[in-house]
Design a protein around this motif. Sequence first.
Motif, PDB file in Angstrom:
ATOM      1  N   THR A   1      16.431  50.618 -59.094  1.00 38.91           N
ATOM      2  CA  THR A   1      15.906  50.041 -57.857  1.00 38.91           C
ATOM      3  C   THR A   1      16.682  48.807 -57.403  1.00 38.91           C
ATOM      4  O   THR A   1      17.325  48.126 -58.211  1.00 38.91           O
ATOM      5  N   ASP A   2      16.603  48.574 -56.084  1.00 37.42           N
ATOM      6  CA  ASP A   2      17.170  47.367 -55.487  1.00 37.42           C
ATOM      7  C   ASP A   2      18.638  47.189 -55.876  1.00 37.42           C
ATOM      8  O   ASP A   2      19.038  46.136 -56.376  1.00 37.42           O
ATOM      9  N   THR A   3      19.393  48.248 -55.598  1.00 44.05           N
ATOM     10  CA  THR A   3      20.825  48.239 -55.908  1.00 44.05           C
ATOM     11  C   THR A   3      21.613  47.371 -54.916  1.00 44.05           C
ATOM     12  O   THR A   3      22.680  46.873 -55.256  1.00 44.05           O
ATOM     13  N   HIS A   4      21.102  47.241 -53.686  1.00 41.53           N
ATOM     14  CA  HIS A   4      21.688  46.320 -52.692  1.00 41.53           C
ATOM     15  C   HIS A   4      23.204  46.478 -52.546  1.00 41.53           C
ATOM     16  O   HIS A   4      23.930  45.473 -52.513  1.00 41.53           O
ATOM     17  N   LEU A   5      23.678  47.700 -52.431  1.00 43.27           N
ATOM     18  CA  LEU A   5      25.118  47.885 -52.218  1.00 43.27           C
ATOM     19  C   LEU A   5      25.493  47.557 -50.772  1.00 43.27           C
ATOM     20  O   LEU A   5      24.654  47.622 -49.866  1.00 43.27           O
TER      21      LEU A   5
ATOM     22  N   GLY B   1      14.052  51.885 -53.372  1.00 40.33           N
ATOM     23  CA  GLY B   1      14.281  51.052 -52.212  1.00 40.33           C
ATOM     24  C   GLY B   1      15.269  49.924 -52.363  1.00 40.33           C
ATOM     25  O   GLY B   1      15.683  49.569 -53.459  1.00 40.33           O
ATOM     26  N   ASP B   2      15.654  49.360 -51.195  1.00 43.05           N
ATOM     27  CA  ASP B   2      16.771  48.420 -51.112  1.00 43.05           C
ATOM     28  C   ASP B   2      17.995  49.043 -51.781  1.00 43.05           C
ATOM     29  O   ASP B   2      18.693  48.397 -52.576  1.00 43.05           O
ATOM     30  N   LEU B   3      18.225  50.295 -51.420  1.00 46.86           N
ATOM     31  CA  LEU B   3      19.417  50.969 -51.942  1.00 46.86           C
ATOM     32  C   LEU B   3      20.675  50.239 -51.488  1.00 46.86           C
ATOM     33  O   LEU B   3      21.643  50.131 -52.224  1.00 46.86           O
TER      34      LEU B   3
ATOM     35  N   GLY C   1       9.422  48.877 -56.552  1.00 46.46           N
ATOM     36  CA  GLY C   1      10.642  48.085 -56.722  1.00 46.46           C
ATOM     37  C   GLY C   1      10.402  46.710 -56.123  1.00 46.46           C
ATOM     38  O   GLY C   1       9.387  46.071 -56.376  1.00 46.46           O
ATOM     39  N   HIS C   2      11.357  46.253 -55.311  1.00 51.19           N
ATOM     40  CA  HIS C   2      11.220  45.082 -54.443  1.00 51.19           C
ATOM     41  C   HIS C   2      11.141  43.736 -55.162  1.00 51.19           C
ATOM     42  O   HIS C   2      11.697  42.753 -54.674  1.00 51.19           O
ATOM     43  N   VAL C   3      10.461  43.656 -56.283  1.00 50.49           N
ATOM     44  CA  VAL C   3      10.162  42.352 -56.876  1.00 50.49           C
ATOM     45  C   VAL C   3      11.258  41.852 -57.823  1.00 50.49           C
ATOM     46  O   VAL C   3      11.175  40.727 -58.324  1.00 50.49           O
ATOM     47  N   HIS C   4      12.258  42.687 -58.078  1.00 50.84           N
ATOM     48  CA  HIS C   4      13.411  42.281 -58.892  1.00 50.84           C
ATOM     49  C   HIS C   4      12.966  41.671 -60.220  1.00 50.84           C
ATOM     50  O   HIS C   4      13.514  40.648 -60.667  1.00 50.84           O
ATOM     51  N   GLN C   5      11.994  42.278 -60.830  1.00 50.72           N
ATOM     52  CA  GLN C   5      11.504  41.819 -62.134  1.00 50.72           C
ATOM     53  C   GLN C   5      10.657  42.928 -62.748  1.00 50.72           C
ATOM     54  O   GLN C   5      10.128  43.794 -62.043  1.00 50.72           O
TER      55      GLN C   5
ATOM     56  N   GLY D   1      17.583  31.194 -51.666  1.00 49.33           N
ATOM     57  CA  GLY D   1      17.297  32.337 -50.816  1.00 49.33           C
ATOM     58  C   GLY D   1      18.532  33.199 -50.657  1.00 49.33           C
ATOM     59  O   GLY D   1      19.616  32.836 -51.117  1.00 49.33           O
ATOM     60  N   TYR D   2      18.348  34.351 -50.013  1.00 58.49           N
ATOM     61  CA  TYR D   2      19.508  35.199 -49.714  1.00 58.49           C
ATOM     62  C   TYR D   2      19.245  36.044 -48.486  1.00 58.49           C
ATOM     63  O   TYR D   2      18.119  36.114 -48.038  1.00 58.49           O
TER      64      TYR D   2
HETATM   65 FE   LIG Z   1      15.525  44.033 -53.180  1.00 58.47          FE
END
Ligand SMILES: [Fe+2]
Length: 284
Positions: free
Chosen positions: A31-35, A73-75, A211-215, A283-284
């Motif tokens: 999840t949250d690969t953010h490519l 999500g956040d592929l 996903g989403h929560v990065h933890q 932040g990002y």
């Molecule tokens: Fe994310």
Amino acid sequence: MLMYSLSERGAMTTIAEHPKSGRVIKVLQITDTHLFANSSGCLLGLNTEQSLNAITEEIRGHHLPADLILATGDLVHDGTTAAYRRIFSHLENFGLPVYCLPGNHDEAVTLQRTLNDGIIKYTEHAQHANWHFIFLDSTIADSEGAHLTGETLEQLEARLQSAPDAHTLVCLHHQPVPMGSRWLDTMAVDNPEAFFAIIDRHPQVRGILWGHVHQSYDGMYKNIKLMSSPSTCIQFLPRSDDFAVDSANPGYRWLNLYPDGRIETGIERIAILPGNINMASNGY
Ligand SMILES: [Fe+2]
């Protein structure tokens, strides 16, 4: 709500210890690969593609073969066609069915248009053996927040009614329960009561995954497992009121789904971060 925690790696139990359980469905959550469109794309200084490559190596070393992948999500980070082509290429290399969900950084229309009717799927549900997977879109256009529309909730109810005897894992991008992190919880599902009212009517639901929560998160709602996974790139500091980066390494979740409805699950993380992260970022 009754909550509990597991050690991150979970209870690793071999299939041989459950001789009566029959076929186990082995699932990986990535999840949250953010490519990005460009392979040089970084999030807080970390190259997200290099981090995904490290995760891929970890999976190949520890958790293949598997039956399917849940990409929650956040592929991609920039919503571009080029970025989707890049992430789909990575995911296709596993040679497994991959079920995608949109996150708040995704462009669902672009995601769908970039699919090629192959093993990467963007669908409302799927069945593997006697397990039913339901995928909900929790995103709101032009917002980082989350809402389950009336249509989405009707879809959930209908899918659950259609397969009352199949153990069910409900998957979405955003958290349906508070994570205890003020800034992150401004982006939690804003109508959880309606969601859990439906869940309460269908006792075949065994787990809810996001996903989403990065933890990593492991909890319980009644007798239903609640689970989130680390991102494959940067991590958010758990229970922080304000945005803060965690020093935990990128990771993924594995799940063994048993024919009797039991879920075994745990988290794996890479040992060495392939780069540096700007830990002081706000932040990002
Ligand atoms: Fe994310």
